[in-house]
Design a protein around this motif. Sequence first.
Motif, short mmCIF file in Angstrom:
data_model
loop_
_atom_site.label_atom_id
_atom_site.label_comp_id
_atom_site.label_asym_id
_atom_site.label_seq_id
_atom_site.Cartn_x
_atom_site.Cartn_y
_atom_site.Cartn_z
N LEU A 92 0.81 -1.22 0.00
CA LEU A 92 0.00 0.00 0.00
C LEU A 92 0.85 1.27 0.00
N SER A 93 0.46 2.19 -0.85
CA SER A 93 1.03 3.53 -0.87
C SER A 93 0.06 4.43 -1.64
N ILE A 94 0.16 5.72 -1.43
CA ILE A 94 -0.68 6.66 -2.17
C ILE A 94 -0.40 6.53 -3.66
N ALA A 95 0.88 6.37 -4.00
CA ALA A 95 1.25 6.24 -5.41
C ALA A 95 0.64 5.00 -6.03
N GLY A 96 0.62 3.89 -5.26
CA GLY A 96 0.06 2.65 -5.78
C GLY A 96 -1.44 2.74 -5.97
N THR A 97 -2.14 3.34 -5.00
CA THR A 97 -3.58 3.49 -5.13
C THR A 97 -3.93 4.39 -6.31
N ASN A 98 -3.17 5.47 -6.48
CA ASN A 98 -3.40 6.36 -7.63
C ASN A 98 -3.16 5.63 -8.95
N GLU A 99 -2.14 4.80 -9.00
CA GLU A 99 -1.87 4.02 -10.20
C GLU A 99 -3.02 3.08 -10.50
N LEU A 100 -3.56 2.45 -9.45
CA LEU A 100 -4.67 1.52 -9.63
C LEU A 100 -5.91 2.25 -10.15
N MET A 101 -6.21 3.41 -9.58
CA MET A 101 -7.39 4.16 -10.01
C MET A 101 -7.23 4.69 -11.43
N ASN A 102 -6.01 5.07 -11.79
CA ASN A 102 -5.77 5.66 -13.11
C ASN A 102 -5.45 4.64 -14.19
#
Length: 495
Positions: A175-185
Amino acid sequence: MDSDLRSIQQARDLATAAREAMRSFQFTEQAAVDRICKAMVDAAMREAGRLGQLAHDETGFGYPNHKKLKNEFAAAGVWESIKDTPTCGVLRRDEAKKVVEIGAPVGVIVALSPSTNPTSTAIFKILIGVKARNAVIVAPHPSANTCTNEAVRVMAAAGEAAGMPKGLVSCMDELSIAGTNELMNHHATSLILATGGPGMVTAAHSVGKPAIGVGPGNVPAYVDRTADIATAARMIVESKSFDCSTICATEQCVIADAPIADQLRSAMKAMGAHWLTPEEADKLGSQMFRPNGMLNGSYAGRTPQQVGKLAGISVPDSARILVADLAGVGPKFPLSREKLTPVLGFMVADGWHAGCEKAVELLKFGGDGHSVVIHSRDEEAILAFGIQKPAFRILVNTWGSLGGVGATTGIKPSMTLAPGGMGGAVISDNVSVEHVLNIKRIAYHLHDAPAVAQAWKGGPSAASAFSAPGHLPQRSSDAEMIERVVHLVLKEMGR
Protein backbone atom coordinates in the motif's frame (compact mmCIF):
# COMPACT_ATOMS: atom_id res chain seq x y z
CA MET A 1 12.74 -1.87 -5.01
CA ASP A 2 11.32 1.04 -2.97
CA SER A 3 7.92 0.48 -1.36
CA ASP A 4 6.12 2.99 -3.57
CA LEU A 5 7.51 1.33 -6.69
CA ARG A 6 6.45 -2.10 -5.43
CA SER A 7 2.98 -0.71 -4.83
CA ILE A 8 2.77 0.80 -8.32
CA GLN A 9 3.92 -2.44 -9.91
CA GLN A 10 1.42 -4.47 -7.90
CA ALA A 11 -1.38 -2.13 -8.99
CA ARG A 12 -0.44 -2.64 -12.64
CA ASP A 13 -0.18 -6.41 -12.27
CA LEU A 14 -3.53 -6.74 -10.49
CA ALA A 15 -5.34 -4.47 -12.95
CA THR A 16 -4.02 -6.35 -15.97
CA ALA A 17 -4.83 -9.74 -14.47
CA ALA A 18 -8.30 -8.55 -13.44
CA ARG A 19 -9.12 -7.40 -16.95
CA GLU A 20 -8.08 -10.74 -18.44
CA ALA A 21 -10.10 -12.62 -15.85
CA MET A 22 -13.15 -10.43 -16.48
CA ARG A 23 -12.92 -11.04 -20.22
CA SER A 24 -12.98 -14.78 -19.62
CA PHE A 25 -15.92 -14.40 -17.23
CA GLN A 26 -18.10 -11.89 -19.06
CA PHE A 27 -20.28 -14.45 -20.87
CA THR A 28 -20.71 -16.81 -17.93
CA GLU A 29 -24.29 -17.99 -17.50
CA GLN A 30 -26.46 -16.90 -14.59
CA ALA A 31 -26.51 -20.24 -12.79
CA ALA A 32 -22.71 -20.40 -12.70
CA VAL A 33 -22.40 -16.78 -11.52
CA ASP A 34 -24.92 -17.37 -8.75
CA ARG A 35 -23.21 -20.59 -7.70
CA ILE A 36 -19.90 -18.72 -7.36
CA CYS A 37 -21.49 -15.88 -5.40
CA LYS A 38 -23.27 -18.30 -3.07
CA ALA A 39 -19.99 -20.08 -2.38
CA MET A 40 -18.41 -16.77 -1.42
CA VAL A 41 -21.37 -15.90 0.81
CA ASP A 42 -21.12 -19.25 2.60
CA ALA A 43 -17.39 -18.74 3.16
CA ALA A 44 -17.90 -15.20 4.49
CA MET A 45 -20.57 -16.44 6.88
CA ARG A 46 -18.29 -19.19 8.21
CA GLU A 47 -15.49 -16.70 8.77
CA ALA A 48 -17.60 -13.71 9.88
CA GLY A 49 -16.58 -13.95 13.53
CA ARG A 50 -12.89 -14.43 12.88
CA LEU A 51 -12.81 -11.58 10.36
CA GLY A 52 -14.65 -9.33 12.80
CA GLN A 53 -12.10 -10.06 15.49
CA LEU A 54 -9.25 -9.40 13.05
CA ALA A 55 -10.77 -6.05 12.10
CA HIS A 56 -11.13 -5.03 15.74
CA ASP A 57 -7.63 -6.19 16.67
CA GLU A 58 -5.98 -4.35 13.79
CA THR A 59 -7.90 -1.06 13.90
CA GLY A 60 -8.94 -0.91 17.56
CA PHE A 61 -12.41 0.22 16.38
CA GLY A 62 -15.73 -0.95 17.73
CA TYR A 63 -16.70 -4.33 19.13
CA PRO A 64 -15.78 -7.74 17.59
CA ASN A 65 -19.33 -9.10 17.88
CA HIS A 66 -20.76 -6.05 16.13
CA LYS A 67 -18.21 -6.41 13.34
CA LYS A 68 -19.22 -10.05 13.03
CA LEU A 69 -22.83 -8.94 12.55
CA LYS A 70 -21.79 -6.43 9.89
CA ASN A 71 -19.87 -9.16 8.05
CA GLU A 72 -22.93 -11.40 8.14
CA PHE A 73 -25.13 -8.58 6.90
CA ALA A 74 -22.70 -7.79 4.07
CA ALA A 75 -22.76 -11.44 3.02
CA ALA A 76 -26.15 -13.04 3.72
CA GLY A 77 -28.19 -9.84 3.99
CA VAL A 78 -26.89 -8.36 0.76
CA TRP A 79 -27.06 -11.69 -1.06
CA GLU A 80 -30.70 -12.18 -0.08
CA SER A 81 -31.49 -8.80 -1.66
CA ILE A 82 -29.69 -9.47 -4.97
CA LYS A 83 -29.72 -13.24 -5.48
CA ASP A 84 -32.84 -13.15 -7.68
CA THR A 85 -31.68 -10.12 -9.69
CA PRO A 86 -30.89 -11.21 -13.27
CA THR A 87 -27.52 -9.96 -14.50
CA CYS A 88 -26.66 -12.34 -17.35
CA GLY A 89 -28.11 -12.75 -20.82
CA VAL A 90 -31.59 -11.40 -21.56
CA LEU A 91 -32.83 -9.46 -18.54
CA ARG A 92 -36.13 -8.01 -19.81
CA ARG A 93 -38.26 -7.81 -22.95
CA ASP A 94 -40.55 -4.81 -23.46
CA GLU A 95 -43.14 -5.96 -25.97
CA ALA A 96 -44.74 -2.52 -26.40
CA LYS A 97 -41.49 -0.67 -27.03
CA LYS A 98 -39.83 -3.56 -28.91
CA VAL A 99 -36.70 -3.46 -26.74
CA VAL A 100 -34.66 -6.40 -25.44
CA GLU A 101 -32.32 -5.67 -22.51
CA ILE A 102 -29.13 -7.69 -22.01
CA GLY A 103 -26.83 -7.61 -18.99
CA ALA A 104 -23.15 -6.72 -19.35
CA PRO A 105 -20.35 -6.14 -16.83
CA VAL A 106 -18.90 -2.68 -16.27
CA GLY A 107 -15.39 -4.17 -16.29
CA VAL A 108 -12.70 -3.83 -13.61
CA ILE A 109 -13.93 -2.18 -10.40
CA VAL A 110 -11.47 -0.62 -7.96
CA ALA A 111 -13.10 -0.94 -4.53
CA LEU A 112 -11.64 1.50 -2.00
CA SER A 113 -12.29 0.17 1.50
CA PRO A 114 -12.44 2.14 4.79
CA SER A 115 -10.86 1.42 8.17
CA THR A 116 -14.20 1.74 9.96
CA ASN A 117 -15.88 -1.21 8.21
CA PRO A 118 -12.93 -2.89 6.50
CA THR A 119 -13.99 -6.53 6.16
CA SER A 120 -17.73 -6.01 5.70
CA THR A 121 -17.23 -3.41 2.96
CA ALA A 122 -14.84 -5.70 1.10
CA ILE A 123 -17.30 -8.61 1.31
CA PHE A 124 -20.15 -6.42 0.10
CA LYS A 125 -18.30 -4.89 -2.87
CA ILE A 126 -16.94 -8.22 -4.06
CA LEU A 127 -20.40 -9.75 -3.92
CA ILE A 128 -22.23 -7.07 -5.93
CA GLY A 129 -19.31 -6.81 -8.35
CA VAL A 130 -19.04 -10.50 -9.18
CA LYS A 131 -22.83 -10.89 -9.34
CA ALA A 132 -22.66 -8.50 -12.32
CA ARG A 133 -19.62 -10.41 -13.74
CA ASN A 134 -17.12 -7.66 -12.98
CA ALA A 135 -13.59 -8.03 -11.71
CA VAL A 136 -13.02 -6.43 -8.29
CA ILE A 137 -9.71 -5.16 -6.91
CA VAL A 138 -9.94 -4.07 -3.28
CA ALA A 139 -7.66 -1.28 -2.08
CA PRO A 140 -7.60 -1.37 1.76
CA HIS A 141 -7.13 1.50 4.14
CA PRO A 142 -3.52 1.32 5.40
CA SER A 143 -4.64 0.85 9.01
CA ALA A 144 -6.79 -2.14 8.02
CA ASN A 145 -4.51 -3.83 5.48
CA THR A 146 -4.23 -7.27 7.09
CA CYS A 147 -7.90 -7.84 7.93
CA THR A 148 -9.11 -6.53 4.57
CA ASN A 149 -6.68 -8.76 2.69
CA GLU A 150 -7.84 -11.75 4.71
CA ALA A 151 -11.50 -11.02 3.92
CA VAL A 152 -10.66 -10.79 0.21
CA ARG A 153 -8.60 -14.00 0.39
CA VAL A 154 -11.56 -15.86 1.94
CA MET A 155 -13.92 -14.62 -0.78
CA ALA A 156 -11.50 -15.25 -3.67
CA ALA A 157 -10.60 -18.77 -2.51
CA ALA A 158 -14.25 -19.76 -2.23
CA GLY A 159 -15.13 -18.24 -5.59
CA GLU A 160 -12.23 -19.86 -7.40
CA ALA A 161 -13.07 -23.24 -5.87
CA ALA A 162 -16.56 -22.82 -7.36
CA GLY A 163 -15.24 -21.97 -10.85
CA MET A 164 -14.41 -18.26 -10.75
CA PRO A 165 -11.30 -17.39 -12.79
CA LYS A 166 -8.19 -16.55 -10.80
CA GLY A 167 -7.54 -12.83 -10.67
CA LEU A 168 -11.19 -11.80 -10.91
CA VAL A 169 -11.11 -10.90 -7.19
CA SER A 170 -7.90 -9.55 -5.68
CA CYS A 171 -6.53 -7.14 -3.10
CA MET A 172 -3.56 -4.81 -2.84
CA ASP A 173 -1.23 -5.42 0.07
CA GLU A 174 1.68 -3.23 -1.04
CA LEU A 175 0.00 0.00 0.00
CA SER A 176 1.03 3.53 -0.87
CA ILE A 177 -0.68 6.66 -2.17
CA ALA A 178 1.25 6.24 -5.41
CA GLY A 179 0.06 2.65 -5.78
CA THR A 180 -3.58 3.49 -5.13
CA ASN A 181 -3.40 6.36 -7.63
CA GLU A 182 -1.87 4.02 -10.20
CA LEU A 183 -4.67 1.52 -9.63
CA MET A 184 -7.39 4.16 -10.01
CA ASN A 185 -5.77 5.66 -13.11
CA HIS A 186 -4.81 2.38 -14.79
CA HIS A 187 -6.17 1.93 -18.32
CA ALA A 188 -7.77 -1.41 -17.34
CA THR A 189 -9.81 0.19 -14.53
CA SER A 190 -13.42 0.87 -15.51
CA LEU A 191 -15.07 2.15 -12.33
CA ILE A 192 -14.05 3.33 -8.85
CA LEU A 193 -16.32 2.43 -5.94
CA ALA A 194 -15.15 4.64 -3.08
CA THR A 195 -16.12 4.22 0.57
CA GLY A 196 -14.11 6.17 3.13
CA GLY A 197 -13.06 9.62 4.24
CA PRO A 198 -13.56 12.83 2.26
CA GLY A 199 -9.95 12.99 1.02
CA MET A 200 -10.08 9.52 -0.47
CA VAL A 201 -13.51 10.05 -2.02
CA THR A 202 -12.38 13.36 -3.54
CA ALA A 203 -9.33 11.65 -5.00
CA ALA A 204 -11.53 8.94 -6.52
CA HIS A 205 -13.72 11.55 -8.20
CA SER A 206 -10.68 13.41 -9.53
CA VAL A 207 -8.93 10.78 -11.63
CA GLY A 208 -11.15 11.04 -14.69
CA LYS A 209 -12.73 7.59 -14.33
CA PRO A 210 -16.38 6.90 -13.54
CA ALA A 211 -16.70 6.90 -9.75
CA ILE A 212 -19.40 6.21 -7.19
CA GLY A 213 -18.60 7.75 -3.83
CA VAL A 214 -20.07 8.38 -0.42
CA GLY A 215 -20.28 11.48 1.74
CA PRO A 216 -20.23 12.39 5.43
CA GLY A 217 -23.34 11.53 7.43
CA ASN A 218 -24.00 14.17 10.10
CA VAL A 219 -27.32 12.48 10.85
CA PRO A 220 -29.97 14.35 12.90
CA ALA A 221 -32.51 12.33 14.89
CA TYR A 222 -35.71 14.26 15.60
CA VAL A 223 -37.99 12.92 18.34
CA ASP A 224 -41.49 14.33 18.01
CA ARG A 225 -43.97 14.82 20.89
CA THR A 226 -46.13 12.05 19.36
CA ALA A 227 -43.34 9.44 19.44
CA ASP A 228 -43.14 6.36 21.64
CA ILE A 229 -40.49 7.95 23.87
CA ALA A 230 -39.23 4.79 25.56
CA THR A 231 -38.78 3.03 22.23
CA ALA A 232 -37.12 6.05 20.65
CA ALA A 233 -34.68 6.34 23.56
CA ARG A 234 -33.78 2.66 23.37
CA MET A 235 -33.23 2.75 19.61
CA ILE A 236 -31.12 5.89 19.71
CA VAL A 237 -28.80 4.56 22.43
CA GLU A 238 -28.52 1.12 20.83
CA SER A 239 -27.87 2.57 17.38
CA LYS A 240 -25.30 5.12 18.56
CA SER A 241 -23.44 2.51 20.60
CA PHE A 242 -23.47 -0.10 17.80
CA ASP A 243 -19.84 -0.80 16.86
CA CYS A 244 -18.91 2.53 18.49
CA SER A 245 -20.74 4.60 15.86
CA THR A 246 -18.60 3.55 12.88
CA ILE A 247 -21.49 3.35 10.40
CA CYS A 248 -21.97 6.67 8.60
CA ALA A 249 -25.77 6.61 9.00
CA THR A 250 -25.52 6.58 12.81
CA GLU A 251 -27.26 9.36 14.74
CA GLN A 252 -25.02 12.36 15.47
CA CYS A 253 -27.40 14.74 17.23
CA VAL A 254 -30.82 14.27 18.84
CA ILE A 255 -33.35 17.06 18.36
CA ALA A 256 -35.98 16.64 21.09
CA ASP A 257 -39.42 18.22 20.79
CA ALA A 258 -39.71 20.57 23.80
CA PRO A 259 -42.72 18.95 25.57
CA ILE A 260 -41.00 15.54 25.73
CA ALA A 261 -37.35 16.60 26.02
CA ASP A 262 -36.99 15.86 29.74
CA GLN A 263 -38.79 12.53 29.38
CA LEU A 264 -36.53 11.54 26.50
CA ARG A 265 -33.44 12.57 28.42
CA SER A 266 -34.45 10.41 31.40
CA ALA A 267 -35.30 7.44 29.17
CA MET A 268 -31.95 7.69 27.40
CA LYS A 269 -30.10 7.82 30.73
CA ALA A 270 -31.94 4.67 31.81
CA MET A 271 -30.64 2.95 28.64
CA GLY A 272 -27.00 3.85 29.37
CA ALA A 273 -26.57 7.38 28.00
CA HIS A 274 -24.09 9.32 30.15
CA TRP A 275 -24.54 13.11 30.04
CA LEU A 276 -21.42 15.25 30.03
CA THR A 277 -21.24 18.46 32.00
CA PRO A 278 -20.83 21.65 29.91
CA GLU A 279 -17.18 21.81 30.98
CA GLU A 280 -16.57 18.18 30.00
CA ALA A 281 -18.29 18.71 26.64
CA ASP A 282 -16.13 21.77 25.89
CA LYS A 283 -12.99 19.88 26.84
CA LEU A 284 -13.92 16.89 24.69
CA GLY A 285 -14.91 19.00 21.69
CA SER A 286 -11.64 20.94 21.76
CA GLN A 287 -9.62 17.72 21.72
CA MET A 288 -11.75 15.54 19.46
CA PHE A 289 -11.55 17.86 16.45
CA ARG A 290 -8.54 19.48 14.86
CA PRO A 291 -8.55 23.21 13.96
CA ASN A 292 -9.56 22.35 10.37
CA GLY A 293 -12.66 20.54 11.65
CA MET A 294 -11.38 17.02 10.94
CA LEU A 295 -11.95 14.33 13.56
CA ASN A 296 -8.88 13.39 15.58
CA GLY A 297 -8.40 9.78 14.45
CA SER A 298 -7.44 8.55 17.92
CA TYR A 299 -11.06 9.07 19.02
CA ALA A 300 -12.71 7.24 16.10
CA GLY A 301 -14.46 4.00 16.89
CA ARG A 302 -13.50 3.98 20.58
CA THR A 303 -15.66 2.98 23.52
CA PRO A 304 -17.08 5.71 25.79
CA GLN A 305 -14.55 4.72 28.43
CA GLN A 306 -11.66 4.98 25.97
CA VAL A 307 -12.94 8.38 24.80
CA GLY A 308 -13.10 9.56 28.41
CA LYS A 309 -9.58 8.39 29.11
CA LEU A 310 -8.22 10.15 26.02
CA ALA A 311 -9.95 13.39 26.97
CA GLY A 312 -9.25 13.21 30.69
CA ILE A 313 -12.95 12.87 31.57
CA SER A 314 -14.40 10.46 34.11
CA VAL A 315 -16.79 8.01 32.41
CA PRO A 316 -18.59 5.23 34.32
CA ASP A 317 -18.27 1.64 33.18
CA SER A 318 -22.05 1.53 32.65
CA ALA A 319 -21.98 4.25 29.95
CA ARG A 320 -22.94 3.01 26.49
CA ILE A 321 -22.76 6.45 24.87
CA LEU A 322 -21.75 9.98 25.87
CA VAL A 323 -24.20 12.87 25.34
CA ALA A 324 -23.50 16.59 25.24
CA ASP A 325 -26.10 19.36 25.27
CA LEU A 326 -25.54 21.70 22.31
CA ALA A 327 -26.38 25.39 22.18
CA GLY A 328 -26.01 25.60 18.41
CA VAL A 329 -24.67 24.19 15.16
CA GLY A 330 -21.48 25.17 13.38
CA PRO A 331 -17.72 25.56 13.86
CA LYS A 332 -18.17 27.14 17.30
CA PHE A 333 -19.91 23.93 18.43
CA PRO A 334 -17.49 21.14 17.41
CA LEU A 335 -19.66 18.37 18.82
CA SER A 336 -22.33 19.29 16.24
CA ARG A 337 -20.07 17.68 13.60
CA GLU A 338 -20.13 14.06 12.45
CA LYS A 339 -18.59 11.94 15.21
CA LEU A 340 -17.50 8.41 14.28
CA THR A 341 -17.43 7.54 17.96
CA PRO A 342 -20.19 7.09 20.59
CA VAL A 343 -20.57 10.81 21.39
CA LEU A 344 -24.01 12.27 20.67
CA GLY A 345 -25.26 15.86 20.62
CA PHE A 346 -28.62 16.82 22.18
CA MET A 347 -30.75 19.85 21.32
CA VAL A 348 -34.33 20.98 22.06
CA ALA A 349 -36.76 22.51 19.55
CA ASP A 350 -40.41 23.43 20.09
CA GLY A 351 -42.55 21.76 17.43
CA TRP A 352 -41.66 19.89 14.27
CA HIS A 353 -41.26 23.06 12.21
CA ALA A 354 -38.45 24.18 14.54
CA GLY A 355 -37.10 20.63 14.67
CA CYS A 356 -37.10 20.57 10.89
CA GLU A 357 -34.99 23.75 10.78
CA LYS A 358 -32.44 22.33 13.24
CA ALA A 359 -32.18 19.12 11.23
CA VAL A 360 -31.48 21.11 8.07
CA GLU A 361 -28.77 23.10 9.89
CA LEU A 362 -27.03 19.90 10.94
CA LEU A 363 -27.21 18.35 7.47
CA LYS A 364 -25.91 21.48 5.79
CA PHE A 365 -23.07 21.72 8.31
CA GLY A 366 -21.72 18.34 7.32
CA GLY A 367 -24.17 15.75 5.98
CA ASP A 368 -25.91 17.08 2.88
CA GLY A 369 -27.79 14.35 1.06
CA HIS A 370 -27.09 11.56 3.51
CA SER A 371 -29.67 10.53 6.13
CA VAL A 372 -32.09 11.80 8.78
CA VAL A 373 -33.97 9.91 11.49
CA ILE A 374 -37.44 10.81 12.80
CA HIS A 375 -39.31 9.20 15.69
CA SER A 376 -42.97 10.19 15.35
CA ARG A 377 -46.54 8.99 14.97
CA ASP A 378 -47.48 12.16 13.08
CA GLU A 379 -47.63 11.27 9.40
CA GLU A 380 -47.68 14.96 8.45
CA ALA A 381 -44.41 15.55 10.28
CA ILE A 382 -42.89 12.42 8.75
CA LEU A 383 -43.91 13.42 5.23
CA ALA A 384 -42.66 16.97 5.80
CA PHE A 385 -39.28 15.60 6.85
CA GLY A 386 -39.19 13.47 3.73
CA ILE A 387 -40.03 16.40 1.45
CA GLN A 388 -38.03 19.18 3.06
CA LYS A 389 -34.85 17.57 4.37
CA PRO A 390 -31.73 17.64 2.17
CA ALA A 391 -31.28 13.89 2.77
CA PHE A 392 -32.03 10.81 0.67
CA ARG A 393 -32.66 8.36 3.52
CA ILE A 394 -35.48 9.39 5.86
CA LEU A 395 -35.51 6.69 8.52
CA VAL A 396 -38.71 6.43 10.54
CA ASN A 397 -38.95 4.94 14.06
CA THR A 398 -35.80 2.87 13.62
CA TRP A 399 -32.06 2.82 14.23
CA GLY A 400 -30.03 5.26 12.16
CA SER A 401 -27.04 2.93 11.82
CA LEU A 402 -28.70 -0.33 10.81
CA GLY A 403 -31.71 1.41 9.29
CA GLY A 404 -29.54 3.39 6.88
CA VAL A 405 -27.73 0.31 5.57
CA GLY A 406 -31.02 -1.54 5.13
CA ALA A 407 -30.78 -4.04 7.98
CA THR A 408 -33.82 -2.78 9.95
CA THR A 409 -35.64 -1.08 7.04
CA GLY A 410 -36.81 -2.07 3.59
CA ILE A 411 -34.24 -0.04 1.65
CA LYS A 412 -31.52 -1.82 -0.32
CA PRO A 413 -28.98 -3.57 1.93
CA SER A 414 -25.63 -1.89 1.32
CA MET A 415 -22.37 -0.84 2.94
CA THR A 416 -21.99 2.16 0.63
CA LEU A 417 -24.56 4.94 1.02
CA ALA A 418 -24.48 7.60 -1.68
CA PRO A 419 -25.61 11.18 -0.84
CA GLY A 420 -26.74 12.26 -4.31
CA GLY A 421 -25.73 15.39 -6.17
CA MET A 422 -26.13 17.64 -3.13
CA GLY A 423 -23.60 15.47 -1.29
CA GLY A 424 -21.15 15.26 -4.17
CA ALA A 425 -22.14 11.84 -5.53
CA VAL A 426 -23.54 10.80 -8.88
CA ILE A 427 -26.38 8.75 -7.31
CA SER A 428 -28.54 9.00 -4.19
CA ASP A 429 -29.13 5.28 -3.60
CA ASN A 430 -27.81 2.62 -1.32
CA VAL A 431 -25.28 1.21 -3.80
CA SER A 432 -26.00 -2.32 -5.02
CA VAL A 433 -25.65 -4.60 -8.01
CA GLU A 434 -27.71 -2.43 -10.38
CA HIS A 435 -25.11 0.32 -10.05
CA VAL A 436 -22.28 -1.93 -11.26
CA LEU A 437 -24.24 -3.54 -14.10
CA ASN A 438 -24.31 -2.21 -17.64
CA ILE A 439 -27.28 -2.91 -19.89
CA LYS A 440 -27.28 -3.42 -23.64
CA ARG A 441 -30.48 -2.73 -25.54
CA ILE A 442 -31.61 -4.37 -28.76
CA ALA A 443 -34.15 -1.93 -30.21
CA TYR A 444 -36.41 -2.93 -33.12
CA HIS A 445 -38.01 -0.58 -35.63
CA LEU A 446 -41.06 0.97 -34.02
CA HIS A 447 -42.13 4.27 -35.68
CA ASP A 448 -42.89 4.85 -39.33
CA ALA A 449 -40.06 6.96 -40.79
CA PRO A 450 -42.25 9.33 -42.94
CA ALA A 451 -44.49 10.00 -39.96
CA VAL A 452 -41.50 10.79 -37.78
CA ALA A 453 -40.15 13.13 -40.47
CA GLN A 454 -43.46 14.96 -40.53
CA ALA A 455 -43.31 15.25 -36.75
CA TRP A 456 -39.95 17.01 -36.92
CA LYS A 457 -41.53 19.57 -39.25
CA GLY A 458 -44.56 20.06 -37.01
CA GLY A 459 -46.86 18.43 -39.53
CA PRO A 460 -50.34 17.06 -38.88
CA SER A 461 -48.97 13.69 -37.80
CA ALA A 462 -46.87 15.17 -34.97
CA ALA A 463 -49.33 14.12 -32.30
CA SER A 464 -49.50 10.51 -33.44
CA ALA A 465 -46.08 9.83 -34.93
CA PHE A 466 -44.62 8.52 -31.68
CA SER A 467 -47.67 6.61 -30.50
CA ALA A 468 -47.79 3.84 -33.12
CA PRO A 469 -48.15 0.44 -31.46
CA GLY A 470 -45.24 -1.91 -31.73
CA HIS A 471 -44.51 -5.52 -30.82
CA LEU A 472 -41.39 -7.57 -30.62
CA PRO A 473 -41.16 -10.15 -33.38
CA GLN A 474 -43.23 -13.12 -32.38
CA ARG A 475 -40.69 -15.68 -33.57
CA SER A 476 -40.38 -18.13 -30.71
CA SER A 477 -36.69 -18.51 -31.50
CA ASP A 478 -35.70 -14.96 -30.45
CA ALA A 479 -34.42 -15.91 -27.02
CA GLU A 480 -32.98 -19.16 -28.33
CA MET A 481 -31.15 -17.25 -31.08
CA ILE A 482 -29.54 -14.91 -28.54
CA GLU A 483 -28.46 -17.88 -26.43
CA ARG A 484 -26.95 -19.55 -29.50
CA VAL A 485 -24.95 -16.39 -30.20
CA VAL A 486 -23.61 -16.40 -26.65
CA HIS A 487 -22.64 -20.07 -26.96
CA LEU A 488 -20.87 -19.35 -30.26
CA VAL A 489 -18.87 -16.58 -28.59
CA LEU A 490 -17.94 -18.90 -25.75
CA LYS A 491 -16.90 -21.56 -28.25
CA GLU A 492 -14.66 -19.05 -30.04
CA MET A 493 -13.02 -18.31 -26.68
CA GLY A 494 -12.38 -22.00 -26.13
CA ARG A 495 -14.83 -22.27 -23.26
